[in-house]
Design a protein around this motif. Structure first.
Motif, PDB file in Angstrom:
ATOM      1  N   PRO A  83       0.841  -1.206   0.000  1.00  0.00           N
ATOM      2  CA  PRO A  83       0.000   0.000   0.000  1.00  0.00           C
ATOM      3  C   PRO A  83       0.872   1.249   0.000  1.00  0.00           C
ATOM      4  N   THR A  84       0.324   2.318  -0.529  1.00  0.00           N
ATOM      5  CA  THR A  84       1.023   3.601  -0.554  1.00  0.00           C
ATOM      6  C   THR A  84       0.322   4.560   0.395  1.00  0.00           C
ATOM      7  N   LEU A 145      10.929  -0.278   3.989  1.00  0.00           N
ATOM      8  CA  LEU A 145       9.685   0.108   4.651  1.00  0.00           C
ATOM      9  C   LEU A 145       8.596  -0.873   4.247  1.00  0.00           C
ATOM     10  N   PRO A 146       7.647  -1.160   5.138  1.00  0.00           N
ATOM     11  CA  PRO A 146       6.576  -2.082   4.765  1.00  0.00           C
ATOM     12  C   PRO A 146       5.532  -1.465   3.840  1.00  0.00           C
ATOM     13  N   VAL A 147       5.593  -0.137   3.641  1.00  0.00           N
ATOM     14  CA  VAL A 147       4.669   0.562   2.743  1.00  0.00           C
ATOM     15  C   VAL A 147       5.482   1.483   1.838  1.00  0.00           C
ATOM     16  N   ASN A 148       4.865   1.908   0.742  1.00  0.00           N
ATOM     17  CA  ASN A 148       5.422   3.012  -0.044  1.00  0.00           C
ATOM     18  C   ASN A 148       4.992   4.315   0.626  1.00  0.00           C
ATOM     19  N   LEU A 149       5.913   5.258   0.740  1.00  0.00           N
ATOM     20  CA  LEU A 149       5.607   6.512   1.426  1.00  0.00           C
ATOM     21  C   LEU A 149       5.760   7.700   0.492  1.00  0.00           C
ATOM     22  N   VAL A 150       4.873   8.682   0.682  1.00  0.00           N
ATOM     23  CA  VAL A 150       4.990   9.982   0.026  1.00  0.00           C
ATOM     24  C   VAL A 150       4.885  11.040   1.118  1.00  0.00           C
ATOM     25  N   VAL A 380      -7.957   2.752   9.297  1.00  0.00           N
ATOM     26  CA  VAL A 380      -8.440   3.016  10.654  1.00  0.00           C
ATOM     27  C   VAL A 380      -8.142   1.814  11.552  1.00  0.00           C
ATOM     28  N   LYS A 381      -8.362   0.627  11.032  1.00  0.00           N
ATOM     29  CA  LYS A 381      -8.075  -0.582  11.811  1.00  0.00           C
ATOM     30  C   LYS A 381      -6.580  -0.710  12.104  1.00  0.00           C
ATOM     31  N   ALA A 382      -5.747  -0.335  11.132  1.00  0.00           N
ATOM     32  CA  ALA A 382      -4.296  -0.381  11.356  1.00  0.00           C
ATOM     33  C   ALA A 382      -3.883   0.611  12.431  1.00  0.00           C
ATOM     34  N   ALA A 383      -4.478   1.797  12.414  1.00  0.00           N
ATOM     35  CA  ALA A 383      -4.174   2.798  13.435  1.00  0.00           C
ATOM     36  C   ALA A 383      -4.596   2.308  14.817  1.00  0.00           C
ATOM     37  N   GLU A 384      -5.735   1.648  14.890  1.00  0.00           N
ATOM     38  CA  GLU A 384      -6.207   1.092  16.163  1.00  0.00           C
ATOM     39  C   GLU A 384      -5.219   0.070  16.705  1.00  0.00           C
ATOM     40  N   GLN A 385      -4.757  -0.830  15.847  1.00  0.00           N
ATOM     41  CA  GLN A 385      -3.798  -1.847  16.286  1.00  0.00           C
ATOM     42  C   GLN A 385      -2.482  -1.215  16.731  1.00  0.00           C
ATOM     43  N   ALA A 386      -2.041  -0.165  16.036  1.00  0.00           N
ATOM     44  CA  ALA A 386      -0.784   0.495  16.385  1.00  0.00           C
ATOM     45  C   ALA A 386      -0.882   1.153  17.756  1.00  0.00           C
ATOM     46  N   ILE A 387      -1.996   1.811  18.019  1.00  0.00           N
ATOM     47  CA  ILE A 387      -2.189   2.438  19.331  1.00  0.00           C
ATOM     48  C   ILE A 387      -2.229   1.388  20.422  1.00  0.00           C
ATOM     49  N   GLN A 388      -2.923   0.304  20.178  1.00  0.00           N
ATOM     50  CA  GLN A 388      -2.976  -0.772  21.173  1.00  0.00           C
ATOM     51  C   GLN A 388      -1.586  -1.330  21.458  1.00  0.00           C
ATOM     52  N   ALA A 389      -0.758  -1.450  20.416  1.00  0.00           N
ATOM     53  CA  ALA A 389       0.580  -2.014  20.586  1.00  0.00           C
ATOM     54  C   ALA A 389       1.473  -1.118  21.434  1.00  0.00           C
ATOM     55  N   LYS A 447       6.799   5.703  17.641  1.00  0.00           N
ATOM     56  CA  LYS A 447       6.653   4.244  17.695  1.00  0.00           C
ATOM     57  C   LYS A 447       5.294   3.814  17.146  1.00  0.00           C
ATOM     58  N   THR A 448       4.247   4.589  17.445  1.00  0.00           N
ATOM     59  CA  THR A 448       2.913   4.250  16.948  1.00  0.00           C
ATOM     60  C   THR A 448       2.861   4.336  15.430  1.00  0.00           C
ATOM     61  N   ILE A 449       3.475   5.387  14.863  1.00  0.00           N
ATOM     62  CA  ILE A 449       3.510   5.512  13.409  1.00  0.00           C
ATOM     63  C   ILE A 449       4.272   4.353  12.789  1.00  0.00           C
ATOM     64  N   ALA A 450       5.369   3.946  13.413  1.00  0.00           N
ATOM     65  CA  ALA A 450       6.138   2.802  12.903  1.00  0.00           C
ATOM     66  C   ALA A 450       5.291   1.528  12.900  1.00  0.00           C
ATOM     67  N   HIS A 451       4.553   1.307  13.980  1.00  0.00           N
ATOM     68  CA  HIS A 451       3.636   0.165  14.039  1.00  0.00           C
ATOM     69  C   HIS A 451       2.508   0.309  13.019  1.00  0.00           C
ATOM     70  N   PHE A 452       2.033   1.529  12.847  1.00  0.00           N
ATOM     71  CA  PHE A 452       0.923   1.801  11.925  1.00  0.00           C
ATOM     72  C   PHE A 452       1.265   1.335  10.514  1.00  0.00           C
ATOM     73  N   TRP A 453       2.454   1.665  10.056  1.00  0.00           N
ATOM     74  CA  TRP A 453       2.844   1.248   8.706  1.00  0.00           C
ATOM     75  C   TRP A 453       2.978  -0.269   8.620  1.00  0.00           C
ATOM     76  N   ARG A 454       3.436  -0.888   9.692  1.00  0.00           N
ATOM     77  CA  ARG A 454       3.516  -2.342   9.719  1.00  0.00           C
ATOM     78  C   ARG A 454       2.122  -2.958   9.550  1.00  0.00           C
ATOM     79  N   PHE A 455       1.148  -2.478  10.364  1.00  0.00           N
ATOM     80  CA  PHE A 455      -0.192  -3.059  10.298  1.00  0.00           C
ATOM     81  C   PHE A 455      -0.901  -2.708   8.982  1.00  0.00           C
ATOM     82  N   ALA A 456      -0.621  -1.495   8.461  1.00  0.00           N
ATOM     83  CA  ALA A 456      -1.234  -1.107   7.186  1.00  0.00           C
ATOM     84  C   ALA A 456      -0.779  -2.033   6.066  1.00  0.00           C
ATOM     85  N   SER A 457       0.459  -2.498   6.137  1.00  0.00           N
ATOM     86  CA  SER A 457       0.978  -3.368   5.083  1.00  0.00           C
ATOM     87  C   SER A 457       0.339  -4.745   5.101  1.00  0.00           C
TER      88      SER A 457
END
Length: 459
Positions: A83-84, A145-150, A380-389, A447-457
């Protein structure tokens, strides 16, 4: 992937001192976009960010020139299997007045009790830099990175982003993404991590009432002509029912009702209505019947008077009937309301309720629709998982009563949803003296953003 995220978090922790030094360097630049003497400082901040993105591993970081201040644009990865994500933020800051109220000089960042004080600390340099170091940690610790970033970071947000939509339209191919993430919003009160999934829109208009050709003597002419100030007051009064509901015909036609799930989620948030009232200094709260204060400010539309004036306003008394009266109105709109349609409805209402003996002129102002990201969206689900982590708790799902124009631009031009994932606290004095950012949330946010990209991927 769990081993990878562990190494990313370790990298962030081991480079904390370096990151604080660099954040201080970034905050020292007085990039005040509203003041022309700081034009060079704004460009310096853009160039600092461009160079720092390159050092993080985004080799194509460059400045996109505009008639005002430049946009910083950078990419990492073009893997169609990933995902990008567009990361939006802004590197410009508000003016610092009144400077005498600052505990420390606003562009001499100072850390006290693990809180950094400086203009731009939380809005938005600190949060932009937080996104940057999360990307760097992935690249340096794992090689990818687990995602493409812009990265898409502007220098005019604090003056209304006058040139941003044109840049988005001219760079659509480079900005194509699955979703955008913005860290320019607060957490919920009391350090509760939050995902903001909805914003209200805006529709503005100016109202002018004209009566006699000039101000008239109230003794000679009082009782013979309609007073424009009285007419304006009556028009303003007609916009609402006594219980706070907007009385404009059709105003609620396209308003989506809050779901039972949303109302329950809002009700479970810690909110002290009496403390809220007391903090505002009002004798009692008021608003549309049947809704709580949070529901009214986050998810119900309004019409507000921003200013009104007429006649003699100087010291003493001048007994006149004024020739004209004026008001500035704005509507805060919820998702699915069309700003142009709402303005048509309000203008028609004003004409229908105009009393005899005066003329009405209405001028349309700025407008933008509201936005809503579905709660079941993968981002949104990826962000939720990142916050929980990171925070070891569920996030609060909130809306915001204000507007963020770029969210609408992404929605309109790119058909791209946005997740608002900010880590500032509501009382950190954005736009005010002594702006600050709690460094525990800066670190946790990275750290949450780092997890967020992991879960988004993984979605």
């Amino acid at each position: 992937m769990s081993d990878s995220i562990a190494s990313v978090v370790s990298y962030l922790e081991s480079h904390d001192a370096q990151y604080l030094e660099e954040l201080i360097d970034f905050l020292k630049i007085p990039s005040i976009s509203a003041l022309s003497p700081h034009q060079g400082d704004v460009r310096q901040a853009a160039e600092w960010l461009q160079e720092r993105l390159k050092r993080a591993g985004l080799d194509d970081a460059r400045l996109v020139e505009t008639p005002g201040h430049p946009v910083v644009l950078a990419h990492y990865g073009h893997d169609p299997r990933k995902p990008t994500v567009v990361v939006y933020g802004h590197y410009d800051v508000q003016p610092v007045d009144p400077e005498a109220l600052w505990r420390h000089p606003p562009f001499e960042p100072t850390i006290e009790n693990d809180i950094i004080y400086a203009r731009g600390a939380s809005d938005d340099k600190g949060q932009v830099y937080m996104q940057l170091i999360a990307a760097e940690a992935w690249i340096r610790a794992t090689g990818d990175l687990p995602v493409n970033l812009v990265f898409f970071v502007e220098g005019e947000e604090e003056i209304g982003s006058p040139h941003l939509r044109a840049v988005i339209e001219s760079h659509q191919a480079e900005l194509q993404a699955n979703f955008a993430v913005i860290s320019d919003t607060p957490m919920y009160q009391g350090n509760i991590p939050a995902i903001c999934y909805g914003l209200r829109g805006l529709a503005a208009l100016d109202v002018r009432i004209d009566g006699p050709f000039q101000d008239l003597h109230s003794g000679v002419y009082g009782g013979a002509v309609m007073n424009p100030a009285h007419a304006l007051a009556g028009l303003i009064q007609s916009l609402h029912t006594p219980d706070g509901r907007v009385a404009v015909e059709g105003f609620y036609d396209d308003v989506a009702p809050l779901t039972a799930t949303e109302r329950d989620a809002f009700a479970r948030l810690p909110f002290d209505e009496e403390a809220y009232r007391e903090a505002l200094g009002v004798p009692q709260l008021f608003g549309e019947a049947g809704y709580t204060p949070l529901e009214r400010t986050w998810a119900r539309p309004t019409i507000e008077v921003n200013g009104m004036w007429s006649g003699f306003l100087g010291e003493g008394r001048k007994t006149i009937i004024p020739s004209s009266a004026f008001a500035k109105l704005t509507c805060r709109l919820v998702p699915y309301q069309d700003p142009d349609k709402v303005l048509d409805q309000v203008i028609a209402h004003l004409h229908r309720h105009l009393p005899p003996g005066v003329r009405l002129t209405v001028t349309r102002g700025d407008s933008a629709p509201g936005s809503l990201t579905p709660l079941d969206h993968p981002a949104v689900k990826a962000a939720e998982q990142a916050i929980q982590a990171v925070f070891q708790q569920d996030p609060a799902y909130i809306r915001m009563g204000g507007s963020i124009p770029v969210v609408v631009d992404f929605q309109d031009v790119l058909q791209m949803p946005t997740v608002l994932l900010g880590f500032a606290l509501p009382d950190e004095n954005f736009h005010a003296p002594n702006e600050h950012f709690h460094l525990r949330n800066f670190r946790a946010g990275a750290k949450t953003i780092a997890h967020f990209w992991r879960f988004a991927s993984e979605k």
